[in-house]
Scaffold this active site. Sequence first.
Site, PDB file in Angstrom:
ATOM      1  N   ASP A   8       0.872  -1.165   0.000  1.00 59.68           N
ATOM      2  CA  ASP A   8       0.000   0.000   0.000  1.00 59.68           C
ATOM      3  C   ASP A   8       0.923   1.233   0.000  1.00 59.68           C
ATOM      4  O   ASP A   8       2.126   1.118   0.280  1.00 59.68           O
ATOM      5  CB  ASP A   8      -0.876  -0.041   1.265  1.00 59.68           C
ATOM      6  CG  ASP A   8      -1.689   1.216   1.415  1.00 59.68           C
ATOM      7  OD1 ASP A   8      -2.385   1.576   0.456  1.00 59.68           O
ATOM      8  OD2 ASP A   8      -1.619   1.840   2.490  1.00 59.68           O
ATOM      9  N   ASP A  10      -0.185   5.115   0.900  1.00 55.91           N
ATOM     10  CA  ASP A  10      -0.442   6.114   1.960  1.00 55.91           C
ATOM     11  C   ASP A  10      -0.361   5.460   3.339  1.00 55.91           C
ATOM     12  O   ASP A  10      -1.152   4.569   3.650  1.00 55.91           O
ATOM     13  CB  ASP A  10      -1.847   6.716   1.790  1.00 55.91           C
ATOM     14  CG  ASP A  10      -2.064   7.342   0.415  1.00 55.91           C
ATOM     15  OD1 ASP A  10      -1.165   8.043  -0.057  1.00 55.91           O
ATOM     16  OD2 ASP A  10      -3.146   7.116  -0.170  1.00 55.91           O
TER      17      ASP A  10
HETATM   18  C1  G6P Z   1      -5.907   5.267  -0.163  1.00 57.62           C
HETATM   19  C2  G6P Z   1      -6.026   5.993   1.163  1.00 57.62           C
HETATM   20  C3  G6P Z   1      -7.453   6.432   1.403  1.00 57.62           C
HETATM   21  C4  G6P Z   1      -7.969   7.231   0.208  1.00 57.62           C
HETATM   22  C5  G6P Z   1      -7.865   6.405  -1.058  1.00 57.62           C
HETATM   23  C6  G6P Z   1      -8.258   7.192  -2.297  1.00 57.62           C
HETATM   24  O1  G6P Z   1      -6.531   4.028  -0.060  1.00 57.62           O
HETATM   25  O2  G6P Z   1      -5.637   5.157   2.229  1.00 57.62           O
HETATM   26  O3  G6P Z   1      -7.477   7.227   2.567  1.00 57.62           O
HETATM   27  O4  G6P Z   1      -9.317   7.619   0.415  1.00 57.62           O
HETATM   28  O5  G6P Z   1      -6.512   5.993  -1.224  1.00 57.62           O
HETATM   29  O6  G6P Z   1      -7.277   8.200  -2.477  1.00 57.62           O
HETATM   30  P1  G6P Z   1      -7.361   9.395  -3.505  1.00 57.62           P
HETATM   31  O7  G6P Z   1      -5.975   9.980  -3.432  1.00 57.62           O
HETATM   32  O8  G6P Z   1      -7.659   8.798  -4.856  1.00 57.62           O
HETATM   33  O9  G6P Z   1      -8.420  10.316  -3.040  1.00 57.62           O
HETATM   34 MG    MG Z   2      -2.700   3.119   3.572  1.00 58.04          MG
END
Ligand code: G6P
Ligand code: MG
Length: 221
Positions: A8, A10
């Site tokens: 993953d 973030d």
């Molecule tokens: C990751 C993060 C989420 C986020 C998602 C979509 O999974 O952990 O917190 O909502 O990505 O991210 P984006 O950058 O496309 O809004």
């Molecule tokens: Mg994450």
Amino acid sequence: MIQGICFDLDGVLVQTDNLHYLAWKGLADRLGIPFDRAQGDRCRGISRMESLEIVLEHTDHIYSAEEKERFAQEKNETYRAMLARLSPSDLPADVLPTLRELRRRGYRLALASGSKNAGLILTRTGLRPLLDAVADGTCITRSKPDPEIFLTAAQMLDLSPQACAAVDDAVAGVQAGRAAGMVTVGIGDSARRSAGDYNLMCFGQLLDLFLQPDFKSNLRM
Ligand code: G6P
Ligand code: MG
């Protein structure tokens, strides 16, 4: 045999989880809606629109689909303005050496992130050359805990999911990796909740885990 590792982004490779939180918090403050870190933790791993529903849970106001679309866009603009200031120095110190050593030991590495901003983050931080494959929010239709993103990453690595490990800070992410049939490694929030098959306190501990001589043969196959 574990031959591939699907990461993953973030909250695992870079602390953009905090930037997601700050961007959602900015929106919530503007709308006068309470939003705290515990709610932010529940946004880990899930999609932008699902996160927005968590941001809006402490208001009685009913927003239209168009308003919600605008709120998500507003949050994303705030978030991208923060990402524009990211640089390689924002990577936790143990990330690059750990990825390099795992590759040197023959593991194939993939990104498995639900974010549509992953490409920008990989470019800003210089991470892209260390990854053999990139599966991100632009490749999938179902967000974690659905296994689609991890299945896509394994396919891009040309490995079976059973030959891969999933590393994720989100409980939803660990669930997605498990549903894909991967060995799961929790880190950060998911580790604190003991969600993974293995749970690590920092990224560098991946080396201890994956370089154990008996690690590959000990894992369920
Ligand atoms: C990751 C993060 C989420 C986020 C998602 C979509 O999974 O952990 O917190 O909502 O990505 O991210 P984006 O950058 O496309 O809004
Ligand atoms: Mg994450």
